[in-house]
Design a protein around this motif. Structure first.
Motif, short mmCIF file in Angstrom:
data_model
loop_
_atom_site.label_atom_id
_atom_site.label_comp_id
_atom_site.label_asym_id
_atom_site.label_seq_id
_atom_site.Cartn_x
_atom_site.Cartn_y
_atom_site.Cartn_z
N THR A 55 0.86 -1.19 0.00
CA THR A 55 0.00 0.00 0.00
C THR A 55 0.90 1.24 0.00
O THR A 55 1.25 1.75 1.06
N PRO A 56 1.28 1.73 -1.18
CA PRO A 56 2.21 2.86 -1.26
C PRO A 56 1.62 4.20 -0.83
O PRO A 56 2.34 5.19 -0.78
N PHE A 57 0.33 4.23 -0.53
CA PHE A 57 -0.30 5.45 -0.06
C PHE A 57 -1.01 5.20 1.28
O PHE A 57 -1.49 4.10 1.53
N THR A 58 -1.08 6.24 2.10
CA THR A 58 -1.84 6.18 3.36
C THR A 58 -2.87 7.28 3.35
O THR A 58 -2.57 8.43 2.99
N LEU A 59 -4.07 6.95 3.76
CA LEU A 59 -5.17 7.92 3.79
C LEU A 59 -4.88 9.02 4.81
O LEU A 59 -4.50 8.75 5.94
N VAL A 60 -5.08 10.25 4.40
CA VAL A 60 -4.97 11.40 5.30
C VAL A 60 -6.36 11.87 5.69
O VAL A 60 -6.67 12.02 6.87
N ALA A 61 -7.21 12.11 4.73
CA ALA A 61 -8.58 12.57 5.00
C ALA A 61 -9.51 12.01 3.93
O ALA A 61 -9.14 11.92 2.76
N GLY A 62 -10.70 11.62 4.37
CA GLY A 62 -11.69 11.07 3.44
C GLY A 62 -12.04 9.63 3.75
O GLY A 62 -12.32 8.84 2.83
N GLY A 63 -12.05 9.27 5.03
CA GLY A 63 -12.35 7.90 5.43
C GLY A 63 -13.73 7.45 4.99
O GLY A 63 -13.91 6.30 4.53
N TYR A 64 -14.72 8.32 5.09
CA TYR A 64 -16.08 7.94 4.71
C TYR A 64 -16.19 7.76 3.19
O TYR A 64 -16.82 6.81 2.72
N ARG A 65 -15.58 8.66 2.44
CA ARG A 65 -15.63 8.53 0.98
C ARG A 65 -14.94 7.26 0.51
O ARG A 65 -15.42 6.56 -0.39
N THR A 66 -13.81 6.94 1.15
CA THR A 66 -13.07 5.74 0.78
C THR A 66 -13.89 4.48 1.11
O THR A 66 -13.98 3.55 0.30
N THR A 67 -14.49 4.46 2.30
CA THR A 67 -15.28 3.30 2.71
C THR A 67 -16.51 3.14 1.82
O THR A 67 -16.88 2.02 1.45
#
Length: 275
Positions: A55-67
């Motif tokens: 996973t070369p990226f880590t979520l910063v903001a947008g947990g609901y949109r991602t889920t």
């Protein structure tokens, strides 16, 4: 400079978030994404070594949109890559959630306290003993100089008014972690006045409320329970119990000295039985 990409969802590590995901809100957002598409991108940062590169990226903001996107079976999502370390990433998460006005009063308090924690890591712990003698309102969290700096930082970065900051701080600092967890899913988590009232309770009473909420999510009868008159304790009975407890701990020599002191040869074995 931030970079806009279409990021594979499988490449994004979500990690721990500051607030739990509400499944009902995810479903509502998923319906919106289906009808209107993704209006605003999520925010991610590069973490090429995360999960051994999987996973070369880590979520910063947008947990609901991602889920919600995962719920819909999307393979990709619009994202902005930002340059940020772990601490700055948390600050960005806090900022975006507060600016989007998606937080209830409980989550707002948690986010503000997390901001405070990050601020103190960078600037040093706030010295609560340096009160300004001539200030009004002794419970004002901005009374001490470093506290005023934090207050200004929160208000400037997060778009808060002073009163909002004060209330969020009182809730965040004084609400017991056990009670904080217990009010999740109840009307209290969205009721700022109720949270302030709970935060004023003693630690013991807060734990009593938390235990009661496990049986019923209705907060009002629980608070009524706390107002019920407590049984009066006979002060002399309390003295007797303390004396009995001390007597049982004394050795024979100490007991003999005590009997000599009160000038009595009476049989005090009843104290041992009472203890």
């Amino acid at each position: 400079m931030a970079e806009f990409i279409r990021a594979p969802l499988s490449d994004i590590h979500i990690g721990d978030r500051l607030r739990p995901i509400d499944p009902a809100y995810v479903e509502m957002l998923a319906a919106s994404l289906t009808e209107r598409g993704q209006i605003s991108p999520i925010m991610i940062r590069r973490t090429p070594a995360k999960n051994k590169g999987a996973t070369p990226f880590t979520l910063v903001a947008g947990g609901y949109r991602t889920t919600a996107a995962k719920l819909l079976g999307w393979s990709e999502i619009d994202a902005i890559i930002v340059e940020a370390d772990a601490q700055e990433a948390q600050l960005l998460e806090i900022s975006e959630n507060l600016y989007r006005n998606e937080l209830n009063p409980l989550d707002r308090a948690i986010f503000v306290m997390k901001y405070r924690e990050l601020w103190e890591e960078k600037n040093g712990k706030i010295d609560k003993t340096r009160h300004l003698k001539n200030s009004k309102g002794h419970d004002d969290p901005t009374m001490f100089s470093s506290g005023r700096e934090l207050s200004r930082a929160v208000q400037e970065r997060l778009g808060f008014g002073e009163n909002t900051y004060k209330r969020a701080t009182r809730i965040g600092q004084n609400l017991h972690p056990v009670l904080r967890h217990a009010v999740r899913g109840t009307d209290a988590e969205g009721d700022q006045s109720m949270l302030l009232k709970l935060a004023k309770l003693s630690a013991d009473d807060q734990l009593r409320v938390a235990n009661a909420l496990r049986e019923s999510p209705d907060i009002k009868p629980v608070l009524q329970m706390l107002k019920a008159p407590k049984a009066e304790v006979d002060p002399q009975q309390a003295v007797f119990e303390k004396m009995a407890a001390l007597w049982s701990k004394a050795d024979e020599e100490t007991q003999r000295r005590f009997l000599d002191h009160i000038g009595s040869n009476s049989d005090f074995s009843f104290l041992e039985r009472a203890a």
